[in-house]
Design a protein around this motif. Structure first.
Motif, short mmCIF file in Angstrom:
data_model
loop_
_atom_site.label_atom_id
_atom_site.label_comp_id
_atom_site.label_asym_id
_atom_site.label_seq_id
_atom_site.Cartn_x
_atom_site.Cartn_y
_atom_site.Cartn_z
N ASP A 69 -29.14 -68.81 -17.01
CA ASP A 69 -30.28 -69.34 -17.77
C ASP A 69 -30.56 -70.81 -17.47
OD1 ASP A 69 -28.30 -70.73 -19.16
OD2 ASP A 69 -28.55 -69.58 -21.00
N GLY A 70 -29.78 -71.43 -16.62
CA GLY A 70 -30.02 -72.81 -16.25
C GLY A 70 -29.62 -73.83 -17.29
N GLN A 71 -29.06 -73.39 -18.41
CA GLN A 71 -28.68 -74.31 -19.48
C GLN A 71 -27.19 -74.61 -19.42
OE1 GLN A 71 -31.00 -75.65 -21.57
NE2 GLN A 71 -32.42 -74.54 -20.24
N PRO A 72 -26.81 -75.88 -19.52
CA PRO A 72 -25.38 -76.21 -19.54
C PRO A 72 -24.76 -75.85 -20.88
CG PRO A 72 -26.70 -78.18 -19.85
CD PRO A 72 -27.66 -77.05 -19.60
N GLY A 73 -23.44 -75.78 -20.90
CA GLY A 73 -22.72 -75.58 -22.15
C GLY A 73 -21.80 -74.38 -22.12
N GLU A 74 -21.21 -74.14 -23.28
CA GLU A 74 -20.25 -73.05 -23.44
C GLU A 74 -20.92 -71.91 -24.19
OE1 GLU A 74 -15.93 -73.78 -24.43
OE2 GLU A 74 -16.66 -72.95 -26.33
N ARG A 75 -20.67 -70.68 -23.74
CA ARG A 75 -21.22 -69.49 -24.40
C ARG A 75 -20.22 -68.35 -24.29
NH1 ARG A 75 -24.91 -70.76 -19.79
NH2 ARG A 75 -25.54 -72.15 -21.38
N SER A 76 -20.46 -67.31 -25.04
CA SER A 76 -19.55 -66.16 -25.01
C SER A 76 -20.14 -65.04 -24.15
CB SER A 76 -19.30 -65.63 -26.42
OG SER A 76 -20.44 -64.96 -26.90
N ALA A 77 -19.26 -64.25 -23.57
CA ALA A 77 -19.71 -63.10 -22.78
C ALA A 77 -20.50 -62.13 -23.66
CB ALA A 77 -18.51 -62.39 -22.16
N ALA A 78 -20.10 -61.99 -24.91
CA ALA A 78 -20.76 -61.05 -25.81
C ALA A 78 -22.24 -61.40 -26.00
CB ALA A 78 -20.05 -61.02 -27.16
N SER A 79 -22.60 -62.69 -25.92
CA SER A 79 -24.00 -63.06 -26.11
C SER A 79 -24.73 -63.32 -24.80
CB SER A 79 -24.10 -64.31 -27.00
OG SER A 79 -23.51 -65.42 -26.37
N THR A 80 -24.02 -63.63 -23.73
CA THR A 80 -24.63 -63.99 -22.46
C THR A 80 -24.75 -62.81 -21.49
OG1 THR A 80 -23.80 -66.23 -22.64
CG2 THR A 80 -24.36 -65.50 -20.45
N CYS A 81 -23.80 -61.91 -21.55
CA CYS A 81 -23.75 -60.82 -20.57
C CYS A 81 -24.62 -59.66 -21.06
CB CYS A 81 -22.31 -60.41 -20.33
SG CYS A 81 -21.31 -61.81 -19.74
N THR A 82 -25.52 -59.23 -20.18
CA THR A 82 -26.54 -58.27 -20.56
C THR A 82 -26.15 -56.82 -20.29
OG1 THR A 82 -27.56 -58.57 -18.40
CG2 THR A 82 -28.38 -59.93 -20.21
N ALA A 83 -25.11 -56.61 -19.52
CA ALA A 83 -24.68 -55.25 -19.19
C ALA A 83 -23.17 -55.23 -19.03
CB ALA A 83 -25.35 -54.76 -17.91
N ARG A 84 -22.61 -54.06 -19.23
CA ARG A 84 -21.16 -53.90 -19.08
C ARG A 84 -20.89 -52.55 -18.43
NH1 ARG A 84 -17.12 -54.20 -24.22
NH2 ARG A 84 -16.29 -52.16 -23.81
N ILE A 85 -20.07 -52.55 -17.42
CA ILE A 85 -19.63 -51.32 -16.76
C ILE A 85 -18.20 -51.09 -17.20
CG2 ILE A 85 -19.19 -50.20 -14.55
CD1 ILE A 85 -21.24 -52.25 -13.36
N ASN A 86 -17.93 -49.92 -17.78
CA ASN A 86 -16.59 -49.61 -18.27
C ASN A 86 -15.94 -48.50 -17.47
OD1 ASN A 86 -17.49 -50.97 -21.02
ND2 ASN A 86 -15.28 -50.77 -20.98
N ASP A 87 -14.65 -48.38 -17.66
CA ASP A 87 -13.87 -47.33 -17.03
C ASP A 87 -14.14 -45.99 -17.69
OD1 ASP A 87 -12.70 -48.21 -19.45
OD2 ASP A 87 -10.97 -46.97 -18.96
N GLU A 88 -13.58 -44.97 -17.11
CA GLU A 88 -13.58 -43.64 -17.70
C GLU A 88 -12.36 -43.53 -18.60
OE1 GLU A 88 -13.64 -40.87 -14.46
OE2 GLU A 88 -15.24 -41.95 -13.48
N PRO A 89 -12.30 -42.51 -19.47
CA PRO A 89 -11.11 -42.35 -20.32
C PRO A 89 -9.84 -42.30 -19.49
CG PRO A 89 -12.85 -40.92 -21.07
CD PRO A 89 -13.33 -41.51 -19.77
N GLY A 90 -8.85 -43.01 -19.94
CA GLY A 90 -7.56 -43.11 -19.24
C GLY A 90 -7.09 -44.54 -19.31
N SER A 91 -5.81 -44.73 -19.17
CA SER A 91 -5.25 -46.08 -19.26
C SER A 91 -4.92 -46.62 -17.88
CB SER A 91 -3.97 -46.05 -20.10
OG SER A 91 -4.27 -45.76 -21.43
#
Length: 138
Positions: A69-91
């Protein structure tokens, strides 16, 4: 000498309150994605290979796609990241161990995204796996 706290932009992992033993290792791998959402700012992908999976499985892993976003500073992934790719069930899949953007492997002139999953298992054997997202619209 410069220090990590002097970075112009800092993105904190989504689970900053977890004890170190449960760290998702957000940022273990990163890759610049270019301007994925056409807002004029380059975006990035950040691997978190020890993040809990969608079903709570341990160390399933995830890759977060974070909008620039071109803005300096600290932010969290939860608010900044727009997508998430997760694993399939399994450890212990460790999705996001490696993250890389590459040129177009299918000839459509759009960058493709590679994600390593070092702990992926087949029939009880840890074979590992690489996923390819062609034309990575995330």
């Amino acid at each position: 000498i410069t220090r990590a706290v002097q970075a112009d932009v800092t993105i904190l992992g989504p689970d900053a309150a977890l004890p170190a033993a449960d760290s998702p290792m957000f940022g273990f791998s990163i890759s610049m994605l270019g301007d994925m959402n056409a807002d004029g700012y380059d975006d990035l992908a950040a691997g978190a290979p020890q993040e809990r999976g969608l079903n709570g499985q341990r160390r399933g892993g995830a890759v977060w796609v974070c909008a620039g976003d071109g803005q300096p500073g600290e932010r969290s992934a939860a608010s900044t990241c727009t997508a998430r790719i997760n694993d399939e069930p399994g450890s212990l899949h460790y999705l996001g161990w490696a993250v890389e953007i590459i040129g177009s492997i299918d000839g459509d002139d759009r960058a493709d995204l590679l994600i390593g999953e070092g702990g992926y298992m087949v029939d009880g054997f840890e074979t590992g796996r690489v996923g390819i997202w062609v034309g990575a619209d995330l």
